[in-house]
Design an enzyme around this catalytic site. Structure first.
Site, PDB file in Angstrom:
ATOM      1  N   CYS A 223       0.817  -1.214   0.000  1.00  0.00           N
ATOM      2  CA  CYS A 223       0.000   0.000   0.000  1.00  0.00           C
ATOM      3  C   CYS A 223       0.860   1.277   0.000  1.00  0.00           C
ATOM      4  O   CYS A 223       1.838   1.342   0.748  1.00  0.00           O
ATOM      5  CB  CYS A 223      -0.909  -0.023   1.226  1.00  0.00           C
ATOM      6  N   PRO A 224       0.546   2.294  -0.814  1.00  0.00           N
ATOM      7  CA  PRO A 224      -0.549   2.371  -1.800  1.00  0.00           C
ATOM      8  C   PRO A 224      -0.159   1.841  -3.184  1.00  0.00           C
ATOM      9  O   PRO A 224      -0.974   1.861  -4.094  1.00  0.00           O
ATOM     10  CB  PRO A 224      -0.818   3.874  -1.871  1.00  0.00           C
ATOM     11  N   LYS A 308      15.146  -1.424   7.324  1.00  0.00           N
ATOM     12  CA  LYS A 308      15.109  -0.160   8.054  1.00  0.00           C
ATOM     13  C   LYS A 308      16.229  -0.145   9.095  1.00  0.00           C
ATOM     14  O   LYS A 308      16.449  -1.133   9.806  1.00  0.00           O
ATOM     15  CB  LYS A 308      13.755   0.028   8.732  1.00  0.00           C
TER      16      LYS A 308
END
Length: 363
Positions: A223-224, A308
């Site tokens: 998403c998105p 990350k």
């Protein structure tokens, strides 16, 4: 020559310095990095003259995660006169033994707001500098992609490093940054991360085979749809896995299936997936292990994913996660290629690519 200059993202000088220190030590080249925070570059000083050339030849540039470019420095010049900047540079290079004849020239700056103010000057300076270099025999009469690349890196007005890189072991991009245009119909700017990753990790002459129309991909945390967009525009089909909503423009293509489930639990019904891509905000060790599982099970042939980074100990975290992932694949007897890079469009993350070289049945 005993200095190596590396470009990096501003704020990641410490990680870049740690990496070049480790790589140099592995080659038994000893020295130390000079760095200042938020300058966008690191200068590694070897103790022995001539070892800068050894480093830029023998350190595989593709193995460097945090460096955008790597070059041997012949000379650092300060206080160039504004009325004649060319002559001092030519004079300094003419006194340097062993400086190779170059086939191309790039006049650059580090990627900081302050340094980039010099880019307009760099563009104007390139043509006269190239002509002067050719006139002195320091460059070939015509551009030659097989010869070393001459770099002038201006870090302040009148202050530059002059050096060279090898075209077989450098970044092909000006300043080490691919110039990509944001597609107006893409759902988010994250699409540029995946496009850059394709440019960096997949040789252009292999795109037709490895990024082929009709392939199936899986996008975890889709998403998105910024990453999905890159696969769809290449006429692939995509399983989009995310509890959020996908962009209507992608749903209308008929090329995607939206699965509103946990990305860590999703398993494709049909095992015909070529690409697994993942940009989930999760602990990096957990994401790396998940990607390893997809590869060893034969659920995908290639993986591209972000890890990350923590606020502290970023370099150590990267080394640990990459090493654990490699060992996981080795323990499961998977042959593979792996690369990792802190891309221009990455921020507090790195992007990793795995290509499985083993023929693993997913059934």
């Amino acid at each position: 020559m005993k200095h190596v200059l590396l470009y990096c993202r501003s704020g990641f000088e410490k990680e870049c310095a740690g990496e070049i220190q480790d790589k140099a030590t592995q080659l038994e080249v000893f020295g130390f990095p000079r760095l200042k925070n938020n300058t966008g570059f690191v200068l590694f000083e070897c103790y022995q003259a001539g070892e800068a050339d050894k480093l830029i030849k023998e350190i595989d540039f593709q193995s460097l995660i945090f460096a955008r470019q790597m070059l041997a420095v012949a000379v650092e010049i300060k206080d160039l006169p504004t009325d004649d900047r060319i002559s001092p540079i030519l004079e300094a290079l003419s006194e340097k033994e062993g400086f190779p004849r170059c086939g191309d020239i790039r006049i650059e700056t580090p990627d900081t707001n302050e340094a980039k103010e010099l880019l307009k000057f760099c563009r104007k300076f390139t043509v006269p500098m190239r002509q002067a270099m050719r006139g002195k025999g320091l460059m070939t009469a015509k551009d030659n992609a097989k010869k070393p690349v001459l770099h002038l890196c201006f870090i302040a007005p009148g202050h530059c490093f002059v050096g060279y890189s090898y075209p077989t072991n450098n970044s092909q991009f000006f300043m080490g940054i691919p110039r990509l245009k944001f597609p107006s119909d893409a759902p988010s700017r994250s699409t540029l991360k995946l496009e850059e990753a394709f440019h960096v990790f997949i040789p252009r002459d292999e795109w037709d085979e490895r990024l082929a129309p009709g392939m199936w991909g899986v996008d975890l945390g889709a998403c998105p749809g910024g990453w999905t967009y890159q696969l769809v525009k290449r006429s692939m089909f995509v399983h989009c896995v995310d509890n959020g909503m996908m962009a209507d423009s992608l749903m209308e293509t008929g090329q995607i299936k939206h699965h509103m489930v946990d990305g860590f639990k999703f398993e494709p019904d049909r095992k015909n997936v070529t690409w697994i891509i993942c940009d989930m905000v999760e602990k990096p060790a957990r994401v790396a292990h998940l990607m390893g599982e997809w590869i060893i099970k034969g659920w995908a042939k290639e993986a591209l994913f972000n890890l990350k980074l923590p606020m502290k100990g970023r370099y150590d975290e990267v080394l640990q996660d990459i090493e654990n992932l490699k060992q996981f694949l080795i323990d499961n007897k998977v042959k593979f290629k792996m690369q990792a890079k802190h891309l221009y469009h990455d921020r507090e993350e790195i992007t990793v690519h795995i290509q499985s070289l083993s023929n693993i049945s997913p059934y």
